[in-house]
Design a protein around this motif. Sequence first.
Motif, PDB file in Angstrom:
ATOM      1  N   PHE B 202       0.839  -1.052   0.018  1.00 52.00           N
ATOM      2  CA  PHE B 202      -0.027   0.474  -0.328  1.00 52.00           C
ATOM      3  C   PHE B 202       0.361   1.544   0.012  1.00 52.00           C
ATOM      4  O   PHE B 202       1.049   2.081  -0.870  1.00 52.00           O
ATOM      5  N   LEU B 205       1.897   2.504  -3.656  1.00 47.98           N
ATOM      6  CA  LEU B 205       0.670   2.635  -4.580  1.00 47.98           C
ATOM      7  C   LEU B 205       1.102   4.555  -4.911  1.00 47.98           C
ATOM      8  O   LEU B 205      -0.618   5.147  -4.861  1.00 47.98           O
ATOM      9  N   THR B 206       1.622   4.959  -5.091  1.00 45.17           N
ATOM     10  CA  THR B 206       2.311   6.518  -5.039  1.00 45.17           C
ATOM     11  C   THR B 206       3.470   6.409  -6.397  1.00 45.17           C
ATOM     12  O   THR B 206       3.721   5.059  -6.953  1.00 45.17           O
ATOM     13  N   ASP B 207       3.816   7.799  -6.673  1.00 43.43           N
ATOM     14  CA  ASP B 207       4.422   8.050  -7.488  1.00 43.43           C
ATOM     15  C   ASP B 207       5.272   8.419  -6.856  1.00 43.43           C
ATOM     16  O   ASP B 207       6.502   8.491  -7.907  1.00 43.43           O
ATOM     17  N   VAL B 583      -3.844  -3.057   8.016  1.00 43.62           N
ATOM     18  CA  VAL B 583      -4.254  -1.857   7.249  1.00 43.62           C
ATOM     19  C   VAL B 583      -4.075  -0.171   8.426  1.00 43.62           C
ATOM     20  O   VAL B 583      -3.684   0.049   8.069  1.00 43.62           O
ATOM     21  N   TYR B 584      -4.308  -0.293   9.717  1.00 44.23           N
ATOM     22  CA  TYR B 584      -3.570   0.651  10.235  1.00 44.23           C
ATOM     23  C   TYR B 584      -2.104   1.218  10.177  1.00 44.23           C
ATOM     24  O   TYR B 584      -1.959   2.568   9.865  1.00 44.23           O
ATOM     25  N   ASN B 587      -1.094   2.142   6.801  1.00 43.30           N
ATOM     26  CA  ASN B 587      -1.985   3.501   6.532  1.00 43.30           C
ATOM     27  C   ASN B 587      -1.351   4.208   6.697  1.00 43.30           C
ATOM     28  O   ASN B 587      -0.812   5.954   6.558  1.00 43.30           O
ATOM     29  N   SER B 588      -1.028   4.317   8.560  1.00 47.95           N
ATOM     30  CA  SER B 588       0.579   5.340   9.231  1.00 47.95           C
ATOM     31  C   SER B 588       1.828   5.238   8.409  1.00 47.95           C
ATOM     32  O   SER B 588       2.179   6.806   8.403  1.00 47.95           O
ATOM     33  N   ALA B 590       2.063   4.891   5.135  1.00 46.18           N
ATOM     34  CA  ALA B 590       1.652   6.211   3.853  1.00 46.18           C
ATOM     35  C   ALA B 590       1.875   7.444   4.562  1.00 46.18           C
ATOM     36  O   ALA B 590       1.894   8.529   3.774  1.00 46.18           O
ATOM     37  N   ARG B 591       0.844   7.738   5.392  1.00 48.41           N
ATOM     38  CA  ARG B 591       0.759   9.303   5.849  1.00 48.41           C
ATOM     39  C   ARG B 591       1.684  10.357   6.665  1.00 48.41           C
ATOM     40  O   ARG B 591       2.032  11.145   6.379  1.00 48.41           O
TER      41      ARG B 591
END
Lengths: 373, 742
Positions: B202, B205-207, B583-584, B587-588, B590-591
């Motif tokens: 996850f 999943l960015t550039d 997932v958390y 997410n953390s 990526a954030r």
Amino acid sequence: MQRSHEWKRTFFWIAVISLIASMPYLCGYHFTAEDLPELYGIVLNTATAGISYVCFGRMFRNRVTGIICSALYTLSVYRIYRLMVICSVREGTAIAFLPLVLYGLYRIFAGNPDEKGYGTSWVPFLTGTVGIVLSHVPTFGITVFVTALFCAACMRKMICRKTFPALLKGTLPSLAVSLWFLVPFHADRLVRDAQGNRTSFQAVQSRGISFAQLTFHFWTAGPQMPGGDSGGQYSDPAGIGLILTAALGIFLILWFSGRFQGADGENVLFAKKTAVIGLILLVMSMNIFPWDRIQAFHPAIAALISGLQYPYHLLGWGTACMVSVFGACLRYFENSAKRQLYWAMAAAAVMGIATSGMYLLEYVSSVRSLLSQ
Amino acid sequence: MRKEESGKKRYDYLKLLFIVEAVLILALLPGCFRREKLVYSSGGSEISERVERTEGQGRFCSERFALTPGVYQVRIWTELSDEQHIQAQISCDQAGFKALKNNVVPVLPGNDYQDFEVYVSDRISAAYVQCDFSGTDSGGLVRLEVWKTNMGSRKLLLIMAALFMALDFLVIFRRRILEGKVSEKRQIVFWGLAAGVLTAYFPYLTDYFVSGYDVFFHLSRISYLADALKQGASLPVRIEGTWLYGHGYASSAFYGDLFLFVPALLQLAGFSVMGSYKIFLLLVTAATAYIAWFSFQKCVKNEYAALFGSLVYLLSPYRFYNVYNRAAVGEYLAMIFLPLVCCGVYLLYTEDPASEEYRKYKWYVVWGMSGVLQSHLISTEMTALLLLLFCAVFIGKTLRRQTFRQLFEVTGLVLLINAWFWLPMLYMLKCDTYQIQEITEADMQFTGLLFGNFFYWVPYAGQRYIAKNEVWVGAGAVLLLLFYALWRYRRKEKDIVCEVSAVFSALMLVMSTAYFPWNTIMKIPGIGYIAASLQFPWRWMSPGTLFLALLAVFLSRRVMEDGGMTARAGMGIAAAVIMISAVYHVNSIAREAVPVYLYNEGAMGTANVGGGEYVLSETKISELRYHKPVAEEGLLWADYEKEGTSVTVTLENRTQEVRYIEIPLTGYKGYGVTASGSEAGLPSVSGERGAHGDLRLEVPAQYQGTVKISYQGFALFRVAEAVSLCSLAAAAGMRFCRKRKV
């Protein structure tokens, strides 16, 4: 000058909002300036929940599905972000009407033209579009685009003797009803353009979001707009969340595996079209979509796209489509032999809302309490 | 009849798809061999005329030129004085979003030539080369050229081939599903693993990508391996010449880089540094998921239980920590193969030794251990220790004739197949002194985990690197252990695999804490050295995670088979906690991740050696600079050329005595000299090294000729390589013969 400026704001945006918000005043109730938005927020949330419950409940002919879809829609990441973080009341209001338009399209394109009730299938569409145009013009533009996509996807239906008139009945009156607002609005734009006050060209691709941002689940509102070189670090919650993305994934897997073959006819067909259109909207909201190239085709196209400002504005409709796809999955499991999967998915939705929506709301309320101090 | 017709139609449709794909691939093929095209060049007075000088700084901006989509290479020739440096890049006046991708590349004094790639994804009408000088003197910039390479076509071909393969797979997979040839269980496993891989991947999943603690060391390993391949280094590569300002670093000799060939080849195919690493990580994630599922499935023979276990393993907080926070490429690569080792050992100890299949099980351990060894030495140490412990605990089964024989064969095969790596490594360690041998961990225990770490509900550290006390196994996994304890208490019959997994995982968790007496163990002669080499106690979470996954596999099977509603609910809660926590966690990450856009290896610098473990003990990294050969008085050199670890130079010793020249190469033992003749004798590598460990050549009196220096290694290396090749050939031959017999 101040009055003139205020008039312009009203002139552009405040049509529906001001009407609803000024009702208590008209009825003789005098609230403080802080109370009025709160009251409006309550009305808007209730309306959004109610409208989406009715629309999705009727689409999937199941009250529980209606409640789950309504909760997913009302507490969707994008809606909360626009309404509570950005305080875009106009867009928040327009979002309340999107399920109506979607339900209208469902009635028009998935309904049986030979059934008795088909004659009134255009009513939700008309009501929804009028509500949107009076709330938020960019959302109306996106609605026109989405309607065009549905028309293109249902081309065969379009040439049907009863479908096309139903669509016209929904479209033309909505335009006619909105003329009092749209004509002065565009006239003013033309005057401004003539005076050289043209809205400057704005490249929007760099403001698109990444796939990770789109599917973010545990959102907190960050200090910056997503996109460009800033990546997703501490960015605002512009996305549709994990649950809706997962629903799209499950729907596509079911479709891929041939599970829909011979099931539920028109409803499944409409769900497939909604999934594809929703997917297109999600891709268009990302920075991989070649907005810059499209803008380079013609200045008029460039100006039109510039009006979009942020590609993630498409996520309002993206959310509506994905909630509908979620409902379609629930409907499939409801009718399949493995009915326990219906409840598993419903539980996942509740858990998703609890862990994502409430997480974001908690943040929003903490910021608001800080501000009030 | 109708079915047959539709089948035929489908077949034709597939055939048509393959033909279209083949035609497209063939159409793209010529582009891969297209000659490079000069797009822009400038040199001499042209450069100085275009330099703008403001506030003591000079900036050169070239004339504008157009760029079409593709991969370009900027080549810069310089003659910089010691205080000068240049920062070069390609910029443009106006371009679409991310249409032009390159980083600012520094050109340092002593480095006469620098090149870097520029990735263009859309047409750019007005691009230009921008060079910023450290002063106003632009004389150091001799010439620059911009070339359009064929790497863009190669990259496109590779992308198209991958897309076509994915499309073909999906088309065939769908066809098989519709024909009823893929069971529902297998479908769920496939989609479950795919969802797990996407979740684990996850943050990427960015550039952009996430900069973990060791990421630049590993990116340097990949890039410099690609450089070595480009420079025509002989295989296996032992020393890459780009490291440490061109001096070279024996990273490959001590740190297995077999799997790094994948991203290195992707770089050679035209992908950027960041792009190749992200693709590599996706492949690693997919391989981890698949191998874990395959291994657990072989053990448990239940698809859903194996899926659950593989997801527990794939989404474990410690693996995420290795991937995103530490960017510990070696350790997360080793984690791919741990389940395979586990599977082989499980089968060797649980299956009937008299069965015909029994002899096959050793291969899981052989390939698994080989994978671990080629990935990460510390993980190899830990795995070997655990295997020894396991053999000792189950001594009865270990000493069964067939089992013992298989274990003996495993050991031999692993050593033989990997001889090309470990034998030269040990030899090099023995014949020289490196900084790794001088690093002594005084206090290892303090970096261990605290008890509270095990109960973190949701791991939250973003992408921060946490050196101590804040690594997690995840509350879900601990919940699983507690659930098992409760289950075991309520049930009378025991499940030996669950029992062993639970005990070993608990042991691993205890060993990863600050309460385990690591400092005392480190003082024990012999054992202490092995313990100290682990660096951090929490590394034991790697096998600990594996045992927890194994527990999840067997416990879930038991619950599915004979668990009541309460047990299923308990298991479901543990599973939900594990998934939500994962997932958390992503997410953390990526954030909080600071976006890093890294396209060029030149932008990284060449000194990302981490602790510099494989640097010679006498080398001070801070003293290293790009420089030319340094010769003693009377010894003249000319026509100096350096390509990786190969140097060609013409020498003339005008004196009547032996003279020395220091070559800017780290003086690892194993360098050889080939020299054109002179009656006075030939130059050779001196036993003593030059300043900061540089390679020193002894040039006989009156010598005149051309010398070629390159890393050749030792005869033992060739023997070890031959042993490995013969072992592999023998293994393949045996397998082939056995198949033919069947």
